[in-house]
Scaffold this motif. Sequence first.
Motif, mmCIF file in Angstrom:
data_model
loop_
_atom_site.group_PDB
_atom_site.id
_atom_site.type_symbol
_atom_site.label_atom_id
_atom_site.label_comp_id
_atom_site.label_asym_id
_atom_site.label_seq_id
_atom_site.Cartn_x
_atom_site.Cartn_y
_atom_site.Cartn_z
ATOM 1 N N UNK A 115 -0.853 -1.823 -10.902
ATOM 2 C CA UNK A 115 -1.360 -2.421 -9.347
ATOM 3 C C UNK A 115 -2.290 -1.493 -8.885
ATOM 4 N N UNK A 116 -2.121 -0.174 -8.840
ATOM 5 C CA UNK A 116 -3.089 0.843 -8.283
ATOM 6 C C UNK A 116 -4.418 0.683 -8.720
ATOM 7 N N UNK A 117 -4.466 0.446 -10.091
ATOM 8 C CA UNK A 117 -5.852 0.370 -10.677
ATOM 9 C C UNK A 117 -6.378 -0.734 -10.710
ATOM 10 N N UNK A 118 -5.582 -1.976 -9.983
ATOM 11 C CA UNK A 118 -6.166 -3.375 -9.659
ATOM 12 C C UNK A 118 -6.163 -4.037 -11.019
ATOM 13 N N UNK A 119 -5.547 -3.812 -12.092
ATOM 14 C CA UNK A 119 -5.691 -4.761 -13.176
ATOM 15 C C UNK A 119 -4.578 -5.653 -13.013
ATOM 16 N N UNK A 155 1.793 -4.538 -2.357
ATOM 17 C CA UNK A 155 1.306 -3.272 -2.823
ATOM 18 C C UNK A 155 -0.071 -3.297 -3.229
ATOM 19 N N UNK A 156 -0.748 -4.423 -3.611
ATOM 20 C CA UNK A 156 -2.002 -3.970 -3.818
ATOM 21 C C UNK A 156 -2.783 -4.062 -2.511
ATOM 22 N N UNK A 157 -2.325 -4.477 -1.290
ATOM 23 C CA UNK A 157 -3.086 -4.444 -0.227
ATOM 24 C C UNK A 157 -2.988 -3.169 0.432
ATOM 25 N N UNK A 158 -1.711 -2.398 0.300
ATOM 26 C CA UNK A 158 -1.477 -1.303 0.769
ATOM 27 C C UNK A 158 -2.436 -0.149 0.341
ATOM 28 N N UNK A 159 -2.131 -0.193 -1.335
ATOM 29 C CA UNK A 159 -3.410 0.750 -2.067
ATOM 30 C C UNK A 159 -4.681 0.366 -1.770
ATOM 31 N N UNK A 160 -4.855 -0.835 -1.570
ATOM 32 C CA UNK A 160 -6.351 -1.134 -1.385
ATOM 33 C C UNK A 160 -6.831 -0.578 0.027
ATOM 34 N N UNK A 161 -6.008 -0.731 1.108
ATOM 35 C CA UNK A 161 -6.455 -0.067 2.415
ATOM 36 C C UNK A 161 -6.308 1.309 2.356
ATOM 37 N N UNK A 162 -5.535 1.952 1.548
ATOM 38 C CA UNK A 162 -5.557 3.452 1.384
ATOM 39 C C UNK A 162 -6.724 3.951 1.233
ATOM 40 N N UNK A 163 -7.239 3.133 -0.073
ATOM 41 C CA UNK A 163 -8.532 3.575 -0.804
ATOM 42 C C UNK A 163 -9.695 3.656 0.204
ATOM 43 N N UNK A 164 -9.481 2.552 0.950
ATOM 44 C CA UNK A 164 -10.979 2.309 1.883
ATOM 45 C C UNK A 164 -10.887 3.352 2.981
ATOM 46 N N UNK A 165 -9.619 3.588 3.471
ATOM 47 C CA UNK A 165 -9.785 4.781 4.348
ATOM 48 C C UNK A 165 -10.015 6.082 3.603
ATOM 49 N N UNK A 166 -9.633 6.723 2.582
ATOM 50 C CA UNK A 166 -10.049 7.744 1.946
ATOM 51 C C UNK A 166 -11.776 7.573 1.503
ATOM 52 N N UNK A 167 -12.319 6.732 1.240
ATOM 53 C CA UNK A 167 -13.599 6.293 0.866
ATOM 54 C C UNK A 167 -14.526 6.346 2.042
ATOM 55 N N UNK A 168 -14.044 6.043 3.201
ATOM 56 C CA UNK A 168 -14.704 6.140 4.533
ATOM 57 C C UNK A 168 -14.357 7.097 5.411
ATOM 58 N N UNK A 169 -13.843 8.358 4.914
ATOM 59 C CA UNK A 169 -13.554 9.466 5.642
ATOM 60 C C UNK A 169 -12.567 9.169 6.871
ATOM 61 N N UNK A 170 -11.611 8.372 6.832
ATOM 62 C CA UNK A 170 -10.621 8.090 7.652
ATOM 63 C C UNK A 170 -9.317 8.307 7.039
#
Length: 412
Positions: A115-119, A155-170
């Motif tokens: 799920x974390x990897x999105x597969x 879980x996909x929504x939460x991990x996706x949101x977390x990755x977006x935050x880290x990628x955008x410096x937030x």
Amino acid sequence: MNGFLTYLYIQLRRAVKLLPVMMTVTLLVCGCVGAFAVLYLGTEMAGQNKKYRIAVVGDTTDSYLGFGISALSVLDDSRFMVDFPSMTEEEARRELAAGKITAYAKVPDGLVESIVEGSNDKPIVFVTATGSKVITGFLVEELTEEASSLVVRSQSAIYGMQRILWDNGMGDLWWEATESLNLRLLDMVLNRTKLCGLEFQGMANGLSTEGYYFCSMLIFFLLLAGINSSPLFAKKSRELMKLLAARGVSIYEQIAGEYLAYLFLNLCCLLGVFLVLVPVFKSGVIQLAEWEKMGVEILAGFYVRMIPVVAVLTAMQFLLYELVTGVVNGILLQFICCISMAYLSGCFYPAGMFPDILKRIGEGLPTGVVLRYADEGLMGERTLGIGFGLLIYLAVFLGVSMFARSLRIQRG
């Protein structure tokens, strides 16, 4: 006219002699059917309060996976129907074989990583017994799919949101945003029941389960009366019919005299059943949602409503005996017609469970018409339209009986 009255008197005397035996057999049959119905309904009502158990097999210690299962087990309304106990696969297989659980769901290793990897290539496997592919089997399968969908998507929504935050410096908003999204997902789970409502239409023709079985078993008992009353038709012969016609008792008078005596016999047997039902209802062993108080007045009123039903079924059974020669042939014909017509009309199962074509056929049969008449009478509704249909069937049955009698005499 005197010949008809004399013949009617003779037939009534035969019916009265047969009445004690008929009443005994009737009460025994109704007692057995009633005991079975009470046990069945008691088991069914107890089964309505039983939860389904779907075991969860595998590692569920991950926070988000545990969150999804806990949300269904503790917070969601489905907790009133389903339990999700954790087990090993060996335990789950034993419990499933013993019938202690309805199914189990296998959580594969590496589910969270996929799920974390999105597969999302490691689905949760649903295991159930082959024989459970009925409505309950499909129900629990849908519930398990709902649980897995909730886990995967949240879980996909939460991990996706977390990755977006880290990628955008937030990254500093990581904890606050995660908590907020968890609360939003939790709120979605808790508010699912606001999307729809339940409306209960009754088991069949708007009746409760108890009311449906009460009317159905009553109609089935009246159909069985055609077999029980076979001794009344034992001494009929073509020679006797010809002799009566030669002495002034016409075919119409013969049919009328025999039919009225048979109708009297069935009405007396039904009255005996209703008299037994009075103390049964008062004791509370049987309770119908359609009747608030089980008094003598209600049963007496329903008995009067059932007289047209008895008249039609008596005429149908009389016709069946008239179409064949010999009591044995008549009994076989009665049995075949009784079982098949009762089944198609919904005396054993609600007619709504059948395909449309069988449902329409069952509703058009005499048994379907009388069952619908009895159902509406039980609910206290007007039955004039269906009553007109009963009159048509009554006229047809008696008319064909007279025609069959005339043919039998002419062939002699």
